[in-house]
Design a protein around this motif. Structure first.
Motif, PDB file in Angstrom:
ATOM      1  N   ARG A 110       0.557  -1.794   0.284  1.00  0.00           N
ATOM      2  CA  ARG A 110      -0.077  -0.256   0.180  1.00  0.00           C
ATOM      3  C   ARG A 110       0.658   1.285   0.187  1.00  0.00           C
ATOM      4  O   ARG A 110       0.544   2.132  -0.758  1.00  0.00           O
ATOM      5  N   TYR A 111       1.912   1.099   0.665  1.00  0.00           N
ATOM      6  CA  TYR A 111       2.267   2.552   1.114  1.00  0.00           C
ATOM      7  C   TYR A 111       4.078   2.377   0.119  1.00  0.00           C
ATOM      8  O   TYR A 111       4.666   3.650   0.243  1.00  0.00           O
ATOM      9  N   GLY A 112       3.874   1.180  -0.430  1.00  0.00           N
ATOM     10  CA  GLY A 112       5.317   1.603  -1.292  1.00  0.00           C
ATOM     11  C   GLY A 112       5.274   2.444  -2.284  1.00  0.00           C
ATOM     12  O   GLY A 112       6.345   3.012  -3.154  1.00  0.00           O
ATOM     13  N   PRO A 113       3.928   2.498  -3.683  1.00  0.00           N
ATOM     14  CA  PRO A 113       3.798   2.844  -4.812  1.00  0.00           C
ATOM     15  C   PRO A 113       4.191   4.341  -4.037  1.00  0.00           C
ATOM     16  O   PRO A 113       4.010   4.855  -4.733  1.00  0.00           O
ATOM     17  N   GLU A 114       3.301   4.524  -2.658  1.00  0.00           N
ATOM     18  CA  GLU A 114       3.439   6.133  -2.785  1.00  0.00           C
ATOM     19  C   GLU A 114       4.348   6.094  -1.971  1.00  0.00           C
ATOM     20  O   GLU A 114       4.747   7.643  -2.102  1.00  0.00           O
ATOM     21  N   GLY A 115       5.922   5.577  -2.233  1.00  0.00           N
ATOM     22  CA  GLY A 115       7.120   6.124  -1.733  1.00  0.00           C
ATOM     23  C   GLY A 115       7.466   6.007  -0.547  1.00  0.00           C
ATOM     24  O   GLY A 115       9.033   6.485  -0.278  1.00  0.00           O
ATOM     25  N   ALA A 116       7.296   4.941   0.736  1.00  0.00           N
ATOM     26  CA  ALA A 116       7.414   4.879   1.547  1.00  0.00           C
ATOM     27  C   ALA A 116       8.807   3.490   1.987  1.00  0.00           C
ATOM     28  O   ALA A 116       9.608   3.273   2.304  1.00  0.00           O
ATOM     29  N   PHE A 117       8.699   2.790   1.077  1.00  0.00           N
ATOM     30  CA  PHE A 117       9.243   1.832   0.304  1.00  0.00           C
ATOM     31  C   PHE A 117      10.047   1.579  -0.881  1.00  0.00           C
ATOM     32  O   PHE A 117       9.449   2.171  -1.350  1.00  0.00           O
ATOM     33  N   ILE A 118      11.121   1.280  -0.366  1.00  0.00           N
ATOM     34  CA  ILE A 118      11.480   0.657  -2.416  1.00  0.00           C
ATOM     35  C   ILE A 118      11.275  -0.033  -2.975  1.00  0.00           C
ATOM     36  O   ILE A 118      11.610  -1.474  -2.272  1.00  0.00           O
ATOM     37  N   GLY A 119      11.151   0.179  -4.306  1.00  0.00           N
ATOM     38  CA  GLY A 119      10.713  -1.095  -4.551  1.00  0.00           C
ATOM     39  C   GLY A 119      12.280  -1.370  -5.402  1.00  0.00           C
ATOM     40  O   GLY A 119      13.632  -1.407  -5.753  1.00  0.00           O
ATOM     41  N   MET A 120      12.051  -3.284  -4.995  1.00  0.00           N
ATOM     42  CA  MET A 120      13.278  -4.336  -5.746  1.00  0.00           C
ATOM     43  C   MET A 120      13.428  -4.845  -6.704  1.00  0.00           C
ATOM     44  O   MET A 120      14.147  -5.129  -6.728  1.00  0.00           O
ATOM     45  N   ASN A 121      12.199  -4.815  -7.727  1.00  0.00           N
ATOM     46  CA  ASN A 121      12.225  -5.499  -9.235  1.00  0.00           C
ATOM     47  C   ASN A 121      14.644  -5.061  -9.598  1.00  0.00           C
ATOM     48  O   ASN A 121      14.855  -6.257 -10.016  1.00  0.00           O
ATOM     49  N   ASP A 122      14.956  -3.799  -9.365  1.00  0.00           N
ATOM     50  CA  ASP A 122      15.980  -3.983 -10.647  1.00  0.00           C
ATOM     51  C   ASP A 122      17.352  -4.268  -9.407  1.00  0.00           C
ATOM     52  O   ASP A 122      18.445  -4.901  -9.884  1.00  0.00           O
ATOM     53  N   LEU A 123      17.216  -4.274  -7.893  1.00  0.00           N
ATOM     54  CA  LEU A 123      18.182  -4.353  -7.382  1.00  0.00           C
ATOM     55  C   LEU A 123      18.023  -5.931  -7.141  1.00  0.00           C
ATOM     56  O   LEU A 123      19.380  -6.527  -7.397  1.00  0.00           O
ATOM     57  N   ILE A 124      16.651  -6.557  -7.704  1.00  0.00           N
ATOM     58  CA  ILE A 124      17.150  -8.504  -7.629  1.00  0.00           C
ATOM     59  C   ILE A 124      18.019  -8.963  -8.809  1.00  0.00           C
ATOM     60  O   ILE A 124      18.731  -9.451  -8.465  1.00  0.00           O
ATOM     61  N   ASP A 125      17.172  -8.641  -9.966  1.00  0.00           N
ATOM     62  CA  ASP A 125      18.066  -8.718 -10.791  1.00  0.00           C
ATOM     63  C   ASP A 125      19.553  -8.265 -10.807  1.00  0.00           C
ATOM     64  O   ASP A 125      20.538  -9.056 -11.203  1.00  0.00           O
ATOM     65  N   LYS A 126      20.047  -7.319  -9.901  1.00  0.00           N
ATOM     66  CA  LYS A 126      21.288  -6.723 -10.288  1.00  0.00           C
ATOM     67  C   LYS A 126      22.045  -7.566  -9.569  1.00  0.00           C
ATOM     68  O   LYS A 126      23.146  -8.366  -9.369  1.00  0.00           O
ATOM     69  N   TYR A 127      21.397  -7.773  -8.199  1.00  0.00           N
ATOM     70  CA  TYR A 127      22.732  -7.930  -6.595  1.00  0.00           C
ATOM     71  C   TYR A 127      22.002  -9.180  -6.445  1.00  0.00           C
ATOM     72  O   TYR A 127      22.751  -9.371  -4.851  1.00  0.00           O
ATOM     73  N   ALA A 128      20.750  -9.575  -6.161  1.00  0.00           N
ATOM     74  CA  ALA A 128      20.165 -10.908  -6.162  1.00  0.00           C
ATOM     75  C   ALA A 128      20.228 -11.971  -6.335  1.00  0.00           C
ATOM     76  O   ALA A 128      19.045 -12.616  -6.301  1.00  0.00           O
ATOM     77  N   PRO A 129      21.280 -12.577  -7.025  1.00  0.00           N
ATOM     78  CA  PRO A 129      20.678 -13.720  -7.587  1.00  0.00           C
ATOM     79  C   PRO A 129      20.068 -15.171  -7.310  1.00  0.00           C
ATOM     80  O   PRO A 129      19.820 -16.159  -7.454  1.00  0.00           O
ATOM     81  N   ASN A 130      20.207 -15.180  -5.911  1.00  0.00           N
ATOM     82  CA  ASN A 130      19.906 -16.230  -5.385  1.00  0.00           C
ATOM     83  C   ASN A 130      18.271 -16.044  -5.113  1.00  0.00           C
ATOM     84  O   ASN A 130      17.625 -16.794  -5.687  1.00  0.00           O
ATOM     85  N   ILE A 131      17.749 -14.580  -5.150  1.00  0.00           N
ATOM     86  CA  ILE A 131      16.397 -14.350  -4.907  1.00  0.00           C
ATOM     87  C   ILE A 131      15.551 -14.315  -6.094  1.00  0.00           C
ATOM     88  O   ILE A 131      14.645 -14.956  -6.416  1.00  0.00           O
TER      89      ILE A 131
END
Length: 520
Positions: A110-131
């Motif tokens: 709910r609050y992520g799209p409003e800016g309270a939390f960081i979206g992790m799609n790009d972070l997962i693609d680049k830095y989280a190979p196990n996830i």
């Protein structure tokens, strides 16, 4: 025993298969898991009704040693309600680096799209190979956690295993009454009548309780025998999926027929007359006093009574049996372990180290991190035997339940990690394993509902209406089972009232969210 051995083998193989994307870390040298050159401390608000994150957990300290990242708790146990704790945190505007704990999915989505939390799609693609490897192998789980904007805002706690609950029956009573395990509804009814009338506990009194439930909701689950539904997930009273469409069992004909028959059985004295009021101690009381005949409950804990009562209830045998065939001939086990939970952890917008944080999250999806989160520390809680973590004898024979011992050291808590069912199989007794093997051999489980992420408009409709609708459903349900009212006489009025309360609006927004998540 052959079935049990086959089950253990399949679980070990399954666990190994799920870990395969992470095998690159298995032989990593010391220091390979460090995500920061310098020691880094991240503040965390991690709240559940049982505990908050503890800086002194041995698991936390070991993770800090391996990754060079430490988590510092800022959550308070001043309230035991996690939702209230989260709301206070959001209202303060002072968010720590990491937020986690109970039921955070809806909040962060709910609050992520409003800016309270960081979206992790790009972070997962680049830095989280196990996830990333896990999500690639489980696309439905990935779909289930995405917010309306398509972003992943939290890394979930992911349970493992398939079977949670099953039917249990007093097999010693069956032997005494010269009966067999019931294979269908009629045989089940006949067995319960025999338990009621045949004095299987041998005390000369008609005090047996043929069918009891520690959680009364498990009684309602028995509408599956009449092609009804109680839930589609591991939560009571939830929606379910059929052919890509969402439904709720409590408005359907199978439920109506099922409740009608359960009310009949209740009137006949086949069901615990205190099923709605006896509470969670009913299993302990009725079994230890040699009164209870049959239930539907968790395999491990229920089978455990074969050990705990063997010296106090002579001849006691309480074993799992497969679901009786329903009116259409199907054998259905509606409950299965959830594949994804609303628990986990997320990054707030104040986090100045998102790359290090996602790498830390990813550590728990590596082979080493997953083992730490599941089993604790090698040499202390377990030893590696033939490449597998095996709990020490002192852990398994401790008076404190093993899962409690795990919580005390910071393992098996609902952080973002993938559970390993091999952890539980080690403290499940032979009766539980034999029961699970019976269920494993059949095709009883139904399609799971993994949940949806509602957008703000959908959530407004849901929050405005669903709690009131559910309360009404459950009030009527209980009255019908207890016989204070008649479901057939009231059915049309019941459906009409649900329509007035906005049931159609709720199912519409749920379907909209489901289509957005899964129908790509």
């Amino acid at each position: 025993m052959k079935m049990v051995k086959n089950l253990i083998t399949s679980i070990i193989i399954g666990s190994t298969t799920l870990a395969m994307p992470m095998m690159a870390n298995a032989a990593a040298e010391d220091g390979a898991f460090k995500v920061s050159d310098k020691p880094l401390t991240l503040d965390i608000h991690f709240h559940t009704k049982k505990y908050v994150y503890d800086n002194n957990w041995p698991v936390e300290k070991e993770a800090a040693r391996l990754t060079n990242v430490s988590l510092n708790n800022v959550a308070s146990m001043a309230t035991t309600k996690s939702e209230e704790a989260f709301n206070l945190l959001i209202a303060s505007g002072d968010l720590p680096d990491v937020v986690g704990g109970s039921s955070i999915r809806d909040n962060v989505n709910r609050y992520g799209p409003e800016g309270a939390f960081i979206g992790m799609n790009d972070l997962i693609d680049k830095y989280a190979p196990n996830i990333k490897a896990f999500f690639d192998a489980h696309p439905d789980i990935e779909s289930s956690i995405r917010a309306e904007d398509g972003e992943i805002y939290y890394i979930p706690y992911l349970p493992d295993g398939k079977f949670g609950r099953g039917y249990f029956i007093r097999t010693d009573w069956l032997k005494k009454l010269n009966l067999k395990e019931p294979q269908n509804i009629q045989e089940l009814h006949d067995v319960l009548v025999a338990f009621r009338d045949g004095d299987p506990n041998g005390n000369g009194k008609k005090d047996e309780v043929p069918l009891f439930m520690r959680h009364w909701e498990e009684l309602i689950r028995m509408v599956t025998l009449w092609d009804g539904r109680m839930s589609g997930s591991d939560k009571f009273h939830d929606f379910y999926v059929k052919d890509g469409e969402l439904h709720h069992g409590y408005v359907e004909e199978g439920y109506r027929v099922g409740i009608r028959n359960l009310a009949k059985w209740y009137k006949e004295g086949l069901i615990d007359q205190e099923v709605f009021t006896r509470g969670s101690r009913s299993r302990e009381y009725l079994l230890s006093n040699n009164l209870g005949g049959m239930t539907h409950d968790w395999f491990a804990s229920t089978a455990g009574y074969n050990e705990s009562l063997k010296d106090t209830v002579p001849g006691f045998e309480f074993n799992a049996f497969v679901p009786p065939a329903g009116i259409s001939g199907k054998r259905i086990e509606e409950h299965r372990r959830g594949q994804v939970k609303a628990e986990g952890w997320a990054m707030s917008f104040t986090n100045e180290h998102p790359i290090e944080t996602i790498k830390y999250f990813d550590f728990y999806f590596s082979e080493e991190g997953r083992r730490l989160a599941n089993f604790g520390i090698e040499g202390e809680q377990y030893d590696m035997v033939d490449g597998k973590p095996i709990f020490k004898k002192a852990m398994l024979e401790n008076d404190t339940p093993l899962n409690t011992q795990m919580w005390q050291i910071g393992a098996q808590i609902p952080r973002g990690f993938h559970q390993d069912y091999a952890y539980e199989i080690q403290w499940s007794n032979k009766n539980a394993l034999a029961g699970i093997a019976k269920y494993e051999a059949g095709d009883y489980l139904v399609e799971p509902f993994l949940g949806v992420s509602l957008n703000s408009k959908e959530k407004e409709v849901f929050d405005k209406r669903w709690a009131t609708i559910t309360t009404y459903m459950l009030e009527k349900q209980q009255g019908w089972v207890l016989g204070s009212s008649d479901i057939d006489k009231e059915w049309d009025a019941y459906i009409a009232q649900l329509d007035r309360m906005g049931y159609d609006k709720v199912i519409k927004v749920m379907q909209s969210a489901y289509d957005r998540a899964y129908k790509k």
